[in-house]
Design a protein around this motif. Structure first.
Motif, short mmCIF file in Angstrom:
data_model
loop_
_atom_site.label_atom_id
_atom_site.label_comp_id
_atom_site.label_asym_id
_atom_site.label_seq_id
_atom_site.Cartn_x
_atom_site.Cartn_y
_atom_site.Cartn_z
N GLY A 74 0.81 -1.23 0.00
CA GLY A 74 0.00 0.00 0.00
C GLY A 74 0.84 1.27 0.00
O GLY A 74 0.30 2.38 0.05
N GLY A 75 2.16 1.13 -0.03
CA GLY A 75 3.02 2.30 -0.12
C GLY A 75 3.02 3.12 1.17
O GLY A 75 2.30 2.82 2.13
N ALA A 76 3.84 4.18 1.15
CA ALA A 76 3.83 5.11 2.29
C ALA A 76 2.45 5.73 2.42
O ALA A 76 2.01 6.08 3.51
CB ALA A 76 4.89 6.18 2.08
N PHE A 80 -0.10 6.85 5.66
CA PHE A 80 -0.73 8.14 5.99
C PHE A 80 -2.10 7.91 6.66
O PHE A 80 -2.50 8.67 7.53
CB PHE A 80 -0.96 8.99 4.73
CG PHE A 80 0.30 9.42 4.00
CD1 PHE A 80 1.53 9.42 4.63
CD2 PHE A 80 0.23 9.86 2.68
CE1 PHE A 80 2.68 9.83 3.96
CE2 PHE A 80 1.37 10.28 2.01
CZ PHE A 80 2.60 10.25 2.64
N TRP A 102 4.24 15.78 0.90
CA TRP A 102 3.95 14.48 1.55
C TRP A 102 3.47 14.68 2.97
O TRP A 102 2.62 13.92 3.45
CB TRP A 102 5.18 13.56 1.47
CG TRP A 102 5.53 13.24 0.05
CD1 TRP A 102 6.65 13.63 -0.62
CD2 TRP A 102 4.72 12.52 -0.90
NE1 TRP A 102 6.59 13.18 -1.93
CE2 TRP A 102 5.43 12.50 -2.13
CE3 TRP A 102 3.49 11.88 -0.84
CZ2 TRP A 102 4.94 11.87 -3.28
CZ3 TRP A 102 2.99 11.26 -1.99
CH2 TRP A 102 3.72 11.26 -3.18
N THR A 147 8.18 14.40 8.15
CA THR A 147 8.71 13.80 6.93
C THR A 147 10.21 14.08 6.94
O THR A 147 10.62 15.25 6.85
CB THR A 147 8.08 14.46 5.68
OG1 THR A 147 6.68 14.61 5.89
CG2 THR A 147 8.33 13.65 4.43
N ASN A 149 12.72 13.57 4.92
CA ASN A 149 13.31 14.14 3.71
C ASN A 149 12.19 14.46 2.73
O ASN A 149 11.32 13.63 2.48
CB ASN A 149 14.28 13.13 3.08
CG ASN A 149 14.96 13.68 1.83
OD1 ASN A 149 15.86 14.51 1.93
ND2 ASN A 149 14.52 13.24 0.66
N THR A 151 11.14 14.89 -0.67
CA THR A 151 11.55 14.43 -2.00
C THR A 151 11.31 15.48 -3.08
O THR A 151 12.10 15.62 -4.01
CB THR A 151 10.71 13.18 -2.34
OG1 THR A 151 10.49 12.42 -1.15
CG2 THR A 151 11.40 12.32 -3.37
N ASP A 170 7.93 9.65 8.39
CA ASP A 170 7.94 9.15 7.02
C ASP A 170 9.38 9.30 6.52
O ASP A 170 9.83 10.41 6.27
CB ASP A 170 6.96 9.99 6.19
CG ASP A 170 7.01 9.63 4.70
OD1 ASP A 170 7.77 8.73 4.31
OD2 ASP A 170 6.27 10.27 3.92
N SER A 173 12.17 8.73 1.66
CA SER A 173 13.21 9.09 0.70
C SER A 173 14.58 9.30 1.32
O SER A 173 15.49 9.77 0.64
CB SER A 173 12.78 10.30 -0.14
OG SER A 173 12.40 11.37 0.66
N GLY A 191 8.28 3.79 1.95
CA GLY A 191 8.06 3.06 0.70
C GLY A 191 9.44 2.64 0.21
O GLY A 191 10.41 3.39 0.36
N GLN A 193 10.78 2.18 -2.74
CA GLN A 193 11.25 2.43 -4.12
C GLN A 193 12.30 3.52 -4.30
O GLN A 193 12.50 3.99 -5.41
CB GLN A 193 10.05 2.69 -5.03
CG GLN A 193 9.22 3.92 -4.69
CD GLN A 193 8.12 3.66 -3.69
OE1 GLN A 193 8.14 2.68 -2.99
NE2 GLN A 193 7.13 4.55 -3.60
C1 LIG Z 1 8.57 11.32 1.39
C2 LIG Z 1 7.53 10.52 0.67
N1 LIG Z 1 6.45 10.07 1.33
C3 LIG Z 1 5.50 9.35 0.71
C4 LIG Z 1 5.57 9.04 -0.62
C5 LIG Z 1 4.47 8.26 -1.26
O1 LIG Z 1 4.89 6.96 -1.37
P1 LIG Z 1 4.04 5.81 -2.06
O2 LIG Z 1 3.95 6.14 -3.50
O3 LIG Z 1 4.86 4.59 -1.75
O4 LIG Z 1 2.70 5.77 -1.40
C6 LIG Z 1 6.68 9.47 -1.36
C7 LIG Z 1 6.79 9.14 -2.79
O5 LIG Z 1 7.55 9.67 -3.55
C8 LIG Z 1 7.67 10.23 -0.69
O6 LIG Z 1 8.74 10.69 -1.36
#
Ligand SMILES: Cc1ncc(COP(=O)(O)O)c(C=O)c1O
Length: 359
Positions: A74-76, A80, A102, A147, A149, A151, A170, A173, A191, A193
């Motif tokens: 489900g990603g970062a 949230f 973010w 957060t 960093n 991004t 979070d 990055s 996340g 990636q």
């Molecule tokens: C600092 C940060 N938080 C959250 C996200 C969102 O991540 P996701 O696409 O894995 O939900 C990103 C994506 O670039 C990010 O850079």
């Protein structure tokens, strides 16, 4: 084969050695005659991969015993929502340090569940800096969220605030890019990636006592305890992404662990910031100097036409991913762990040459 120098913001560059190993093992992992992708997630062969990834993470980040390491999906972005769903009771407020898009997304999801406070923000200057919170005390509320960093804007917390309430970060990055004390945080999520592996995997590092504060009404799949009890095998995990994470972490150990990686990251960022600062205004950094990120170097040229030309010529020189985020424009070089010092020097050489030809 010539590889492209990859400055993508995420999904991003992965260590070449990890990709080669994955390629080598793709069709026959550990003499199983199958790819890791084809193994049952309940098999002993996969279990070894899973455990190795957890133990390498614990080792590299020196995660204390009273923490859980979870592999979620489900990603970062799911975090949230999952964090306030579990840890924001109706009678309390969550505090947010607002440093970019973010943080805004994390705040918006928390508002769905309960009360929130913007304890500090740099929105007044389009998130060009990290707010000074040294005079603030964080001793009330459900938790404090930041957060680490940013991004998109290219800013990064250099020192983290101390909080008497749970501190949640979070770190999507910049996780594993520098040394920090996990023990100061109650929940860290990222996340995969950018610094960890391919997309599809989210790493959560959670202090065990947070599980006692969890919302009993939350759906089972969205409770941290569900995943903690099942060692992240409650449902089918993203097995191939976890396998690649283990290869990336092995590579990190070979680079001298966090100490070695941090030193290299400092050197890499200095190459690009020096290039920007010595350009006599041909390139201007987006972030305020004291808030500059070592992961995402954001900068501008004097106009859109020149920016387009810069990005196009960089592409012709096999450097990709240099366009800024669509919300801020300009340029951004994402220089995560897998981007080498030589890659940054190649970009700085190109920037110097481009300046000479276009000023
Ligand atoms: C600092 C940060 N938080 C959250 C996200 C969102 O991540 P996701 O696409 O894995 O939900 C990103 C994506 O670039 C990010 O850079």
């Amino acid at each position: 084969m010539e590889r492209t120098t990859n400055f993508n913001a995420g999904p991003a560059a992965l260590p070449f050695e990890a990709l080669v190993k994955a390629q080598k093992e793709l069709l026959d992992f550990n003499q199983t005659g199958m790819s890791v992708m084809e193994l049952s997630h309940r098999s002993p062969e996969y279990d070894a991969v899973h455990e190795k990834a957890i133990s390498l993470l614990k080792d590299l980040l020196q995660i204390p015993e009273d923490y859980e390491v979870l592999f979620l999906q489900g990603g970062a972005s799911l975090q949230f929502a999952m964090i306030p769903l579990n840890f924001l009771p109706q009678d309390q407020a969550a505090q947010f340090l607002m440093t970019g898009s973010w943080s805004e997304k994390a705040l918006a999801e928390a508002k769905v569940y309960g009360n929130t406070i913007e304890a500090a923000s740099s929105a007044d200057e389009k998130y060009k800096y990290i707010p000074d919170v040294s005079n603030l005390t964080f001793n009330e509320g459900a938790y404090l969220h930041l957060t680490s960093n940013n991004t998109i804007f290219g800013t990064q917390w250099k020192e983290f605030p101390q909080a008497q309430i749970p501190l949640i970060a979070d770190m999507s990055s910049d996780i594993l890019s520098r040394k920090f004390d996990v023990g100061n945080f109650d929940l860290i999520y990222a996340g995969a990636q950018k610094n960890l592996g391919p997309s599809g995997l989210t790493v959560v590092i959670l202090k065990k006592d947070m599980l006692e504060k969890e919302n009993p009404q939350a759906p089972k799949i969205l409770k941290y305890s569900t995943h903690a009890k099942a060692n992240s095998l409650y449902n089918t995990p993203p097995t191939f992404a976890i396998y690649l994470l283990s290869l990336v972490l092995e590579w990190m150990k070979e680079q001298g662990g966090l100490e070695g990686i941090e030193k290299r990251n400092n050197e890499k960022a200095a190459v690009l910031y020096d290039c920007i600062d010595s350009s006599k205004g041909f390139y201007t950094g987006y972030a305020r100097n004291d808030s500059r990120s070592n992961m995402n170097v954001t900068f501008n040229l004097s106009n859109d036409e020149l920016t387009k030309k810069f990005i196009q010529q960089a592409k012709e020189n096999r450097m990709s991913g240099l366009g800024g985020h669509r919300s801020v424009g300009g340029c951004r070089a994402s220089i995560y762990n897998a981007v080498s010092l030589q890659d940054c020097e190649k970009l700085a050489d190109f920037m110097n040459k481009f300046q000479k030809e276009n000023e």
